[in-house]
Scaffold this motif. Structure first.
Motif, mmCIF file in Angstrom:
data_model
loop_
_atom_site.group_PDB
_atom_site.id
_atom_site.type_symbol
_atom_site.label_atom_id
_atom_site.label_comp_id
_atom_site.label_asym_id
_atom_site.label_seq_id
_atom_site.Cartn_x
_atom_site.Cartn_y
_atom_site.Cartn_z
ATOM 1 N N VAL A 184 103.196 1.793 6.456
ATOM 2 C CA VAL A 184 102.569 2.148 5.412
ATOM 3 C C VAL A 184 101.699 1.433 4.613
ATOM 4 O O VAL A 184 100.564 1.703 4.264
ATOM 5 C CB VAL A 184 103.825 2.446 4.017
ATOM 6 C CG1 VAL A 184 103.252 2.759 2.751
ATOM 7 C CG2 VAL A 184 104.841 3.324 4.538
ATOM 8 N N ASP A 185 101.713 0.078 4.583
ATOM 9 C CA ASP A 185 100.879 -1.030 4.163
ATOM 10 C C ASP A 185 99.533 -0.932 4.984
ATOM 11 O O ASP A 185 98.630 -0.861 4.689
ATOM 12 C CB ASP A 185 101.398 -2.406 4.141
ATOM 13 C CG ASP A 185 102.538 -2.647 3.372
ATOM 14 O OD1 ASP A 185 102.596 -1.824 2.357
ATOM 15 O OD2 ASP A 185 103.243 -3.641 3.445
ATOM 16 N N GLN A 186 99.856 -0.843 6.405
ATOM 17 C CA GLN A 186 98.609 -0.686 7.313
ATOM 18 C C GLN A 186 97.931 0.696 6.720
ATOM 19 O O GLN A 186 96.725 0.541 6.724
ATOM 20 C CB GLN A 186 99.198 -0.529 8.549
ATOM 21 C CG GLN A 186 97.820 -0.466 9.739
ATOM 22 C CD GLN A 186 98.603 -0.205 11.071
ATOM 23 O OE1 GLN A 186 99.858 -0.203 11.234
ATOM 24 N NE2 GLN A 186 97.678 -0.282 11.946
ATOM 25 N N ALA A 187 98.622 1.732 6.587
ATOM 26 C CA ALA A 187 97.758 2.924 6.290
ATOM 27 C C ALA A 187 97.031 3.106 5.077
ATOM 28 O O ALA A 187 96.085 3.428 4.826
ATOM 29 C CB ALA A 187 98.959 4.207 6.416
ATOM 30 N N ASN A 190 93.609 1.891 5.370
ATOM 31 C CA ASN A 190 92.776 2.757 6.072
ATOM 32 C C ASN A 190 92.217 3.815 4.988
ATOM 33 O O ASN A 190 92.716 4.766 4.639
ATOM 34 C CB ASN A 190 93.451 3.509 7.075
ATOM 35 C CG ASN A 190 92.672 4.171 8.198
ATOM 36 O OD1 ASN A 190 91.510 4.422 7.622
ATOM 37 N ND2 ASN A 190 92.950 4.548 9.095
ATOM 38 N N ILE A 191 91.026 3.545 4.580
ATOM 39 C CA ILE A 191 90.276 4.179 3.499
ATOM 40 C C ILE A 191 89.638 5.559 4.023
ATOM 41 O O ILE A 191 89.756 6.540 3.260
ATOM 42 C CB ILE A 191 89.421 3.625 2.830
ATOM 43 C CG1 ILE A 191 88.410 3.109 3.583
ATOM 44 C CG2 ILE A 191 90.029 2.495 1.754
ATOM 45 C CD1 ILE A 191 87.165 2.560 2.527
ATOM 46 N N ALA A 192 89.667 5.648 5.183
ATOM 47 C CA ALA A 192 88.979 6.846 6.047
ATOM 48 C C ALA A 192 89.766 7.246 7.241
ATOM 49 O O ALA A 192 89.413 7.070 8.505
ATOM 50 C CB ALA A 192 87.530 6.774 6.433
ATOM 51 N N PRO A 193 90.884 7.506 7.007
ATOM 52 C CA PRO A 193 91.968 8.057 8.179
ATOM 53 C C PRO A 193 91.370 9.052 9.187
ATOM 54 O O PRO A 193 90.624 9.925 8.652
ATOM 55 C CB PRO A 193 93.101 8.318 7.716
ATOM 56 C CG PRO A 193 92.720 8.907 6.215
ATOM 57 C CD PRO A 193 91.811 7.994 5.860
ATOM 58 N N SER A 194 91.419 8.956 10.456
ATOM 59 C CA SER A 194 91.178 9.805 11.570
ATOM 60 C C SER A 194 92.006 11.109 11.588
ATOM 61 O O SER A 194 93.282 10.767 11.088
ATOM 62 C CB SER A 194 90.782 9.407 12.586
ATOM 63 O OG SER A 194 91.948 8.720 13.139
ATOM 64 N N PRO A 195 91.873 12.290 12.177
ATOM 65 C CA PRO A 195 93.151 13.120 12.417
ATOM 66 C C PRO A 195 94.079 12.663 13.007
ATOM 67 O O PRO A 195 95.210 13.033 12.880
ATOM 68 C CB PRO A 195 92.155 14.441 13.268
ATOM 69 C CG PRO A 195 90.714 14.272 12.423
ATOM 70 C CD PRO A 195 90.415 12.751 12.411
ATOM 71 N N SER A 196 93.751 11.752 13.904
ATOM 72 C CA SER A 196 94.739 11.007 14.937
ATOM 73 C C SER A 196 95.704 10.080 14.150
ATOM 74 O O SER A 196 96.853 9.830 14.485
ATOM 75 C CB SER A 196 94.126 10.199 15.935
ATOM 76 O OG SER A 196 93.575 9.213 15.843
ATOM 77 N N ASP A 197 95.444 9.862 12.926
ATOM 78 C CA ASP A 197 96.176 9.154 12.171
ATOM 79 C C ASP A 197 97.552 9.693 11.657
ATOM 80 O O ASP A 197 98.329 9.217 11.219
ATOM 81 C CB ASP A 197 95.549 8.403 10.834
ATOM 82 C CG ASP A 197 94.477 7.396 11.376
ATOM 83 O OD1 ASP A 197 94.632 6.707 12.452
ATOM 84 O OD2 ASP A 197 93.378 7.209 10.796
ATOM 85 N N GLY A 198 97.394 10.939 11.534
ATOM 86 C CA GLY A 198 98.230 11.842 11.039
ATOM 87 C C GLY A 198 99.539 11.605 11.859
ATOM 88 O O GLY A 198 100.547 11.387 11.184
ATOM 89 N N ALA A 199 99.606 11.281 13.033
ATOM 90 C CA ALA A 199 100.686 11.446 13.928
ATOM 91 C C ALA A 199 101.239 9.947 13.908
ATOM 92 O O ALA A 199 102.538 9.810 14.041
ATOM 93 C CB ALA A 199 100.198 11.595 15.397
ATOM 94 N N LEU A 200 100.442 8.983 13.508
ATOM 95 C CA LEU A 200 100.948 7.574 13.464
ATOM 96 C C LEU A 200 101.295 7.389 12.062
ATOM 97 O O LEU A 200 102.480 6.239 12.134
ATOM 98 C CB LEU A 200 99.568 6.612 13.747
ATOM 99 C CG LEU A 200 98.852 7.045 15.064
ATOM 100 C CD1 LEU A 200 97.511 5.774 15.073
ATOM 101 C CD2 LEU A 200 99.547 6.830 16.332
ATOM 102 N N TYR A 201 101.123 7.932 11.345
ATOM 103 C CA TYR A 201 101.478 7.553 9.922
ATOM 104 C C TYR A 201 102.604 8.468 9.311
ATOM 105 O O TYR A 201 103.323 7.931 8.199
ATOM 106 C CB TYR A 201 100.370 7.040 9.014
ATOM 107 C CG TYR A 201 99.487 6.177 9.343
ATOM 108 C CD1 TYR A 201 100.054 4.838 9.721
ATOM 109 C CD2 TYR A 201 98.155 6.335 9.341
ATOM 110 C CE1 TYR A 201 99.134 3.809 10.394
ATOM 111 C CE2 TYR A 201 97.316 5.223 9.601
ATOM 112 C CZ TYR A 201 97.852 4.076 10.205
ATOM 113 O OH TYR A 201 97.055 3.146 10.477
#
Length: 259
Positions: A184-187, A190-201
């Motif tokens: 959660v802290d890492q996410a 990330n002020i501009a998450p990419s679509p692939s970030d959805g799976a990671l977070y």
């Protein structure tokens, strides 16, 4: 009339053949999976399985025959592959755990290890279905497979969040929080998450929200659920879970909102 008919067929015949050939090529281009290797080269064909560190690809040779060739996963940079229909159906809302298991088990056996987001999500969902069906040992084994097949990758966040669900279910609140807090802290950085970030977070925020609920912090819990809905919304199954959790939370906390 007969001559006219023959003339018409002769005129249309080649045009029809060309049109059909064009349609065939279009279908092939849509249907083909694509692998981009670390050396920049591209492989197209149909990915049929993954085994022992290799991806098996089926393609058409220049002679028209079908050939199968293996490619080392270590040499693959990225994969573009249509999500199998069974996986998409399993993501729908309200699918029973037994049906999810029946749909995803064969797909996970075929494609576990493939560097594609949908595979990791399917593995996590299969583990969740095992857990919901009372098969905690199978769930843990499936989550551990994610770490096994994707060591050192960002996909390990999915494995950590998934195992945190088991801790949460067992009442080990502190253990669950310790697993997802770094994610959660890492996410949040990330002020501009990419679509692939959805799976990671997304999975981590779901667990984090439930931990906040257990700690009597409804405001933080709601923020976590809404984060999934607004920022990490790529997986419809996780969005449905976030929506339901947020709804239940608001029902038990009238007037609750984002400050």
């Amino acid at each position: 009339m007969v001559i006219g008919s023959l003339f018409f067929r002769r005129r249309v015949g080649p045009a029809l053949v060309i049109a059909l050939a064009f349609v065939f090529l279009m279908v092939r281009s849509v249907a083909d999976d694509q692998i981009i290797k670390t050396d920049g080269s591209t492989i197209t064909g149909s990915i049929v399985s993954v085994s022992e560190g290799q991806v098996m690809v089926e393609s058409h040779a220049s002679t028209g025959s079908i050939v199968k060739l293996p490619y080392q996963i270590a040499d693959i940079k990225s994969v573009s592959m249509a999500v199998p229909a069974d996986v998409t159906k399993a993501e729908a809302q309200g699918v029973a755990p037994a049906a999810v298991i029946a749909a995803l088990e064969p797909q996970v056996k075929l494609f576990a290890g493939l560097p594609a987001t949908w595979v990791v999500e399917a593995m996590a969902q299969l583990g969740d279905a095992y857990a919901a069906a009372g098969q905690a040992d199978h769930a843990l084994a499936t989550y551990n497979q994610i770490s096994q097949f994707y060591p050192g990758s960002a996909y390990e966040n999915v494995a950590k969040a998934s195992k945190a669900k088991l801790s949460l279910k067992a009442g080990k609140i502190d253990e669950a929080l310790a697993a997802v807090q770094p994610i959660v802290d890492q996410a949040n950085k990330n002020i501009a998450p990419s679509p692939s970030d959805g799976a990671l977070y997304a999975g981590a925020f779901l667990v984090y929200g439930q931990v906040m609920e257990a700690q009597k912090k409804p405001q933080q819990a709601l923020e976590a659920y809404l984060t999934v809905k607004t920022m990490y919304y790529q997986n419809p199954n996780l969005v449905d879970q976030a929506s339901q959790l947020a709804k239940n939370l608001r029902e038990h906390n009238p007037g609750l909102g984002i400050e």
